[in-house]
Design a protein around this motif. Structure first.
Motif, PDB file in Angstrom:
ATOM      1  N   ASN A   1      13.770  -7.027  11.632  1.00  0.00           N
ATOM      2  CA  ASN A   1      14.750  -6.242  10.886  1.00  0.00           C
ATOM      3  C   ASN A   1      14.176  -5.951   9.505  1.00  0.00           C
ATOM      4  O   ASN A   1      13.643  -6.854   8.850  1.00  0.00           O
ATOM      5  N   ILE A   2      14.275  -4.698   9.096  1.00  0.00           N
ATOM      6  CA  ILE A   2      13.801  -4.305   7.767  1.00  0.00           C
ATOM      7  C   ILE A   2      15.003  -3.914   6.927  1.00  0.00           C
ATOM      8  O   ILE A   2      15.745  -2.993   7.272  1.00  0.00           O
ATOM      9  N   TYR A   3      15.191  -4.648   5.845  1.00  0.00           N
ATOM     10  CA  TYR A   3      16.230  -4.347   4.859  1.00  0.00           C
ATOM     11  C   TYR A   3      15.534  -3.706   3.660  1.00  0.00           C
ATOM     12  O   TYR A   3      14.391  -4.054   3.344  1.00  0.00           O
ATOM     13  N   ALA A   4      16.213  -2.785   2.988  1.00  0.00           N
ATOM     14  CA  ALA A   4      15.579  -2.115   1.854  1.00  0.00           C
ATOM     15  C   ALA A   4      16.619  -1.667   0.844  1.00  0.00           C
ATOM     16  O   ALA A   4      17.808  -1.534   1.154  1.00  0.00           O
ATOM     17  N   ILE A   5      16.120  -1.447  -0.362  1.00  0.00           N
ATOM     18  CA  ILE A   5      16.937  -0.888  -1.436  1.00  0.00           C
ATOM     19  C   ILE A   5      16.036   0.009  -2.282  1.00  0.00           C
ATOM     20  O   ILE A   5      14.873  -0.323  -2.532  1.00  0.00           O
ATOM     21  N   LEU A   6      16.565   1.151  -2.674  1.00  0.00           N
ATOM     22  CA  LEU A   6      15.849   2.086  -3.538  1.00  0.00           C
ATOM     23  C   LEU A   6      16.212   1.825  -4.991  1.00  0.00           C
ATOM     24  O   LEU A   6      17.283   1.290  -5.297  1.00  0.00           O
ATOM     25  N   ASP A   7      15.343   2.263  -5.879  1.00  0.00           N
ATOM     26  CA  ASP A   7      15.597   2.159  -7.313  1.00  0.00           C
ATOM     27  C   ASP A   7      16.941   2.797  -7.673  1.00  0.00           C
ATOM     28  O   ASP A   7      17.725   2.222  -8.423  1.00  0.00           O
ATOM     29  N   SER A   8      17.231   3.963  -7.116  1.00  0.00           N
ATOM     30  CA  SER A   8      18.486   4.654  -7.436  1.00  0.00           C
ATOM     31  C   SER A   8      19.696   3.846  -6.966  1.00  0.00           C
ATOM     32  O   SER A   8      20.729   3.798  -7.640  1.00  0.00           O
ATOM     33  N   GLU A   9      19.571   3.193  -5.817  1.00  0.00           N
ATOM     34  CA  GLU A   9      20.662   2.348  -5.308  1.00  0.00           C
ATOM     35  C   GLU A   9      20.848   1.119  -6.203  1.00  0.00           C
ATOM     36  O   GLU A   9      21.968   0.703  -6.481  1.00  0.00           O
ATOM     37  N   TRP A  10      19.746   0.532  -6.630  1.00  0.00           N
ATOM     38  CA  TRP A  10      19.796  -0.623  -7.532  1.00  0.00           C
ATOM     39  C   TRP A  10      20.512  -0.240  -8.830  1.00  0.00           C
ATOM     40  O   TRP A  10      21.398  -0.932  -9.303  1.00  0.00           O
ATOM     41  N   ARG A  11      20.106   0.886  -9.400  1.00  0.00           N
ATOM     42  CA  ARG A  11      20.685   1.296 -10.688  1.00  0.00           C
ATOM     43  C   ARG A  11      22.167   1.642 -10.551  1.00  0.00           C
ATOM     44  O   ARG A  11      22.956   1.326 -11.433  1.00  0.00           O
ATOM     45  N   THR A  12      22.551   2.271  -9.458  1.00  0.00           N
ATOM     46  CA  THR A  12      23.967   2.575  -9.234  1.00  0.00           C
ATOM     47  C   THR A  12      24.776   1.292  -9.118  1.00  0.00           C
ATOM     48  O   THR A  12      25.879   1.188  -9.647  1.00  0.00           O
ATOM     49  N   ARG A  13      24.209   0.307  -8.437  1.00  0.00           N
ATOM     50  CA  ARG A  13      24.892  -0.973  -8.231  1.00  0.00           C
ATOM     51  C   ARG A  13      24.971  -1.807  -9.511  1.00  0.00           C
ATOM     52  O   ARG A  13      25.972  -2.449  -9.779  1.00  0.00           O
TER      53      ARG A  13
ATOM     54  N   PHE B   1      12.340  -3.153 -10.294  1.00  0.00           N
ATOM     55  CA  PHE B   1      12.872  -1.833 -10.608  1.00  0.00           C
ATOM     56  C   PHE B   1      12.898  -1.519 -12.098  1.00  0.00           C
ATOM     57  O   PHE B   1      12.576  -0.409 -12.503  1.00  0.00           O
ATOM     58  N   GLU B   2      13.277  -2.468 -12.908  1.00  0.00           N
ATOM     59  CA  GLU B   2      13.504  -2.185 -14.323  1.00  0.00           C
ATOM     60  C   GLU B   2      12.280  -2.426 -15.205  1.00  0.00           C
ATOM     61  O   GLU B   2      12.213  -1.905 -16.311  1.00  0.00           O
ATOM     62  N   HIS B   3      11.323  -3.191 -14.717  1.00  0.00           N
ATOM     63  CA  HIS B   3      10.131  -3.459 -15.530  1.00  0.00           C
ATOM     64  C   HIS B   3       8.864  -2.873 -14.899  1.00  0.00           C
ATOM     65  O   HIS B   3       8.029  -2.313 -15.599  1.00  0.00           O
ATOM     66  N   LEU B   4       8.743  -3.007 -13.577  1.00  0.00           N
ATOM     67  CA  LEU B   4       7.530  -2.562 -12.895  1.00  0.00           C
ATOM     68  C   LEU B   4       7.661  -1.164 -12.299  1.00  0.00           C
ATOM     69  O   LEU B   4       6.694  -0.623 -11.773  1.00  0.00           O
ATOM     70  N   SER B   5       8.851  -0.583 -12.339  1.00  0.00           N
ATOM     71  CA  SER B   5       9.116   0.800 -11.922  1.00  0.00           C
ATOM     72  C   SER B   5       8.801   1.087 -10.456  1.00  0.00           C
ATOM     73  O   SER B   5       8.337   2.180 -10.116  1.00  0.00           O
ATOM     74  N   PHE B   6       9.091   0.140  -9.576  1.00  0.00           N
ATOM     75  CA  PHE B   6       8.948   0.415  -8.154  1.00  0.00           C
ATOM     76  C   PHE B   6      10.061   1.356  -7.702  1.00  0.00           C
ATOM     77  O   PHE B   6      11.153   1.362  -8.267  1.00  0.00           O
ATOM     78  N   HIS B   7       9.786   2.146  -6.680  1.00  0.00           N
ATOM     79  CA  HIS B   7      10.751   3.088  -6.130  1.00  0.00           C
ATOM     80  C   HIS B   7      11.593   2.456  -5.023  1.00  0.00           C
ATOM     81  O   HIS B   7      12.768   2.764  -4.873  1.00  0.00           O
ATOM     82  N   ARG B   8      10.973   1.553  -4.239  1.00  0.00           N
ATOM     83  CA  ARG B   8      11.634   0.976  -3.070  1.00  0.00           C
ATOM     84  C   ARG B   8      11.127  -0.445  -2.868  1.00  0.00           C
ATOM     85  O   ARG B   8       9.948  -0.718  -3.031  1.00  0.00           O
ATOM     86  N   VAL B   9      12.040  -1.345  -2.515  1.00  0.00           N
ATOM     87  CA  VAL B   9      11.684  -2.723  -2.188  1.00  0.00           C
ATOM     88  C   VAL B   9      12.322  -3.058  -0.845  1.00  0.00           C
ATOM     89  O   VAL B   9      13.496  -2.757  -0.621  1.00  0.00           O
ATOM     90  N   ASP B  10      11.527  -3.669   0.039  1.00  0.00           N
ATOM     91  CA  ASP B  10      12.075  -4.066   1.331  1.00  0.00           C
ATOM     92  C   ASP B  10      11.880  -5.553   1.576  1.00  0.00           C
ATOM     93  O   ASP B  10      11.163  -6.233   0.846  1.00  0.00           O
ATOM     94  N   ALA B  11      12.552  -6.046   2.591  1.00  0.00           N
ATOM     95  CA  ALA B  11      12.397  -7.415   3.082  1.00  0.00           C
ATOM     96  C   ALA B  11      12.307  -7.322   4.593  1.00  0.00           C
ATOM     97  O   ALA B  11      13.154  -6.696   5.228  1.00  0.00           O
TER      98      ALA B  11
ATOM     99  N   GLU C   1       0.866  -1.185   0.000  1.00  0.00           N
ATOM    100  CA  GLU C   1       0.000   0.000   0.000  1.00  0.00           C
ATOM    101  C   GLU C   1       0.903   1.236   0.000  1.00  0.00           C
ATOM    102  O   GLU C   1       1.901   1.277   0.689  1.00  0.00           O
ATOM    103  N   GLY C   2       0.563   2.208  -0.760  1.00  0.00           N
ATOM    104  CA  GLY C   2       1.385   3.413  -0.853  1.00  0.00           C
ATOM    105  C   GLY C   2       2.096   3.449  -2.197  1.00  0.00           C
ATOM    106  O   GLY C   2       2.166   2.465  -2.910  1.00  0.00           O
ATOM    107  N   THR C   3       2.629   4.549  -2.532  1.00  0.00           N
ATOM    108  CA  THR C   3       3.181   4.770  -3.860  1.00  0.00           C
ATOM    109  C   THR C   3       4.505   4.062  -4.085  1.00  0.00           C
ATOM    110  O   THR C   3       5.466   4.283  -3.365  1.00  0.00           O
ATOM    111  N   GLY C   4       4.546   3.190  -5.064  1.00  0.00           N
ATOM    112  CA  GLY C   4       5.792   2.646  -5.588  1.00  0.00           C
ATOM    113  C   GLY C   4       6.624   1.777  -4.681  1.00  0.00           C
ATOM    114  O   GLY C   4       7.840   1.765  -4.816  1.00  0.00           O
ATOM    115  N   GLN C   5       6.020   1.055  -3.756  1.00  0.00           N
ATOM    116  CA  GLN C   5       6.801   0.223  -2.850  1.00  0.00           C
ATOM    117  C   GLN C   5       6.374  -1.234  -2.919  1.00  0.00           C
ATOM    118  O   GLN C   5       5.202  -1.537  -3.147  1.00  0.00           O
ATOM    119  N   ALA C   6       7.334  -2.133  -2.680  1.00  0.00           N
ATOM    120  CA  ALA C   6       7.060  -3.565  -2.717  1.00  0.00           C
ATOM    121  C   ALA C   6       7.875  -4.262  -1.643  1.00  0.00           C
ATOM    122  O   ALA C   6       8.830  -3.701  -1.106  1.00  0.00           O
TER     123      ALA C   6
END
Length: 192
Positions: free
Chosen positions: A171-183, A123-133, A90-95
């Motif tokens: 524990n919540i781990y996360a990565i942003l689209d910008s971090e994914w693309r830089t990596r 990130f590259e197909h569905l255009s999410f901004h942030r993904v967490d675990a 729920e909320g904009t662009g998160q999974a």
């Protein structure tokens, strides 16, 4: 939301929709207490395995709250070895990302490889901004996977979960689209 094209192939794996042929193997690992150890539910009965597998096989991914759960199979050896899930929060662009492997498939990097493919999809197909675990803090194996994926420990919520009769730290781990693309695509970094 763009349609998810399946199967997804990686170097060693195929991520695909679940089918009826997966029931025995699915129940084999879902019925184990060690599989359910860090889940909010107990191990699955055969009837419950059939019900869950039916939902997984018939997923739709069109709206917030939807999730896709993909069967993981080795390219060189057909047969289910686990699952990887992406839930549209729920909320904009998160999974949220998650995984479960059969015990005999653990320790070979399959969960990391499957999760990386799903992050690429997110990130590259569905255009999410942030993904967490979201993990039980005692789940060191999954924490290692998160770190290998480039996810950072974003929060520790002490005694945040109560399940199976006890309190657990989340524990919540996360990565942003910008971090994914830089990596993964360092040549696309913006220079200011």
């Amino acid at each position: 939301m763009p349609e998810i094209e399946l199967p997804i192939a990686t170097d060693r794996l195929i991520l695909r929709r679940f089918g009826v042929e997966d029931l025995e193997r699915f129940h084999e690992y879902q019925s184990l207490p060690e599989t359910a150890r860090f889940l909010f539910r107990h191990e699955l009965s055969k009837t419950k395995s059939m019900e869950v597998l039916g939902r997984y096989a018939n997923f739709e991914f069109n709206h917030e709250g939807d999730w896709v759960c993909l069967a993981i199979e080795r390219q060189d050896q057909p047969g289910l070895i686990g699952e990887v899930v992406l839930k549209w929060l729920e909320g904009t662009g998160q999974a949220e990302l998650g995984w479960i492997l059969h015990p005999d498939a653990r320790g070979h990097g399959f969960a990391t490889e499957a999760a990386e493919a799903v992050l690429r999809l997110a990130f590259e197909h569905l255009s999410f901004h942030r993904v967490d675990a979201k993990l039980d803090a005692l789940n060191e194996g999954s924490a290692g996977i998160c770190k290998r994926l480039g996810m950072r420990l974003e929060a520790t919520l002490v005694d945040n979960w109560h399940y199976k009769g006890q309190w657990a730290t989340e524990n919540i781990y996360a990565i942003l689209d910008s971090e994914w693309r830089t990596r993964h695509h360092p040549w696309t970094r913006k220079i200011s």
